[in-house]
Design a protein around this motif. Structure first.
Motif: not given
Length: 500
Positions: A349-351, A382-388
């Protein structure tokens, strides 16, 4: 048979059954006001401070349709390759829950504004799956219930419940897929990839903040299983309000293993809603699932039909931005990435985060390094998506600029990022508050170097004898003395100068 059963091994599930998915995604639109009244929609306001007679359903109040919401609905439909209705209308969906103050929801039933579309979804290995879109229709959100007391946070076992109607009437678009078949063992992955792609599309359209953690994007996952020789779909369950991408995948996988075990034991599947438990990764029974007849739909008498002109629809088509997948292809060419490198960035989820950081002024290589290394580690912890993560591309770009200007070392920059993630403010504020600015005053550095040399005369002698590698020990001592706030390269220069 409806008792507790063991879960079936996942490989056995896909060997014996074919999964069928249906995903319903609810998207809160980022309009300034609600769907049918002028109340604000800001998230986090004090309970019941953003309400009026219309969104509370008080007698005599009349709705007025939000034009921006209609525009957003059409743009979403166009981006999903849907047909846009030439004529559609709202209906009353009747059901009785405390968080629905009118005892009905104003929605669309058999006449949605957008229908019969598709979204192509790319999986981790590059395989593309086309997900059919049945419809995208407009409706209003419900209020929120808070169940106080008890162990689960649900109504069962609670001492009492509180109701906040601020969210009641917030514009929603519900996007419903056609049955998703033929995905086999990859069904959970397809579900996650679809919601991810849909979230990216909605963000590109700028119609919603798509914050799953705040409920502005929620997924209901319908799952059923068919025996390999069956010709009809099995009975489905609907896991409600799944609020993270990872949880969408986990919920689908769990339901497949639960249903398969129950069917293999001779039981039957109950058509019901289910709740997903983030902590355990399991689902639990909610309520019996209604059919459309139970909702007693009928046309909303207080709202006129909607008939968007073809000219307006074409005009809105022209406002569609570059789609995320098109943007990624362009970025891949601009950055010289291989398919595998791009896929790795997409998978974490980095692009778009890297691109936005570069758009904010950072070199793409530096932006990429931060997001796929240190920030990816923080997201994993943190166990979250990068965007979060609670840091924006603009803030990351600001940190990179501080390093480039010599105001921060990379080590100090990580401390600044930690401060931003902890909610301590903008990067410059964290630097000031934590006192992290690089010591650039040569007089202060000379003093620290002299002190370190005096404390380690043997090392100083080696340096004077031309053994410059020994300077590392003095540099380390100075960095320790300055709490990492010195520029190590400059410190080394001063050490060698002092030892000439």
């Amino acid at each position: 048979m409806t008792g507790v059963v063991e879960l079936m091994d996942y490989d056995d599930v896909v060997a014996r059954f074919d999964p069928v998915l249906g995903l319903e995604v609810h998207v809160e639109l980022s309009t300034n006001t609600k769907m049918f009244c002028g109340c604000p929609t800001a998230f986090g306001a004090e309970p019941n401070t953003q309400v009026c007679p219309t969104c509370l359903g008080l007698p005599g109040s009349l709705p007025a349709l939000n034009g921006t919401a209609v525009e957003s609905a059409i743009r979403i439909g166009l981006a999903l390759n849907c047909s846009i209705a030439e004529w559609c209308r709202f209906a009353r969906k009747n059901y009785f829950y405390p968080d629905m103050p009118k005892n009905f929801q104003t929605s669309q039933y058999d006449e949605p504004i957008a229908f019969d579309g598709y979204l192509d979804v790319t999986l981790e290995d590059g395989e593309v799956v086309r997900v059919g879109i049945e419809r995208a229709h407009m409706e209003e959100d419900t209020g929120k219930s808070l169940h106080v007391g008890g162990a689960t946070g649900r109504i069962h076992g609670a001492d009492y419940s509180l109701l906040d109607y601020n969210r009641a009437g917030v514009p929603l678009i519900e996007i419903v897929t056609k049955p998703i078949t033929g995905t086999g063992a990859r069904a959970p992955e397809v579900a996650r990839a679809y919601v991810t792609a849909l979230r990216d599309l909605l963000k590109a359209l700028d119609v919603s903040d798509v914050r799953m953690d705040q409920g502005s994007l929620r997924c209901d996952a319908n799952v059923s299983l068919m025996a390999k020789d069956a010709t009809e779909f099995g009975t489905r369950t609907e896991t409600k309000n799944v609020n993270s991408l990872r949880s969408v995948e986990r919920a689908v996988r769990h339901e497949m293993t639960r249903q398969a075990a129950l069917l293999a034991a001779g039981g039957s599947i109950l058509q019901e809603t289910r709740h997903f438990d983030e902590a355990t990764g399991t689902t639990s029974a909610g309520r019996r699932k209604e059919t459309s007849e139970d909702y007693r739909y009928f046309p909303e008498p207080d709202l006129v039909p909607i008939a968007p002109s073809r000219e307006w629809v074409d005009e809105l088509r022209g406002t569609l931005p570059e789609m995320p997948w098109e943007r990624r292809k362009r970025i891949q060419a601009d950055w010289g990435l291989s398919d595998a490198e791009l896929r790795d960035l997409v998978n974490v989820g980095a692009v778009d985060l890297i691109a936005a950081t570069a758009d904010a002024g950072a070199p793409p290589a530096e932006a990429r390094s931060w997001w796929v290394s240190y920030l990816a580690q923080q997201a994993n912890t943190r166990g979250v998506e990068l965007a979060e993560l609670p840091i924006t591309p603009a803030q990351v770009a600001a940190v990179i600029a501080l390093v480039a200007d010599g105001a921060l070392t990379k080590a100090l920059a990580r401390e600044v990022v930690d401060g931003v993630l902890a909610g301590e403010g903008e990067p410059a504020e964290v630097v000031e508050r934590r006192g992290l600015k690089v010591v650039s005053d040569d007089s202060a550095l000379y003093a620290a170097v002299d002190e370190a040399l005096a404390a380690q005369p043997d090392v100083a002698a080696k340096i004077r004898d031309g053994k410059h590698a020994a300077a590392g020990a003095i540099v380390g001592a100075v960095m320790k003395a300055t709490k990492g706030q010195a520029d190590a390269k400059r410190v080394r220069e001063l050490v060698l100068e002092r030892c000439q």
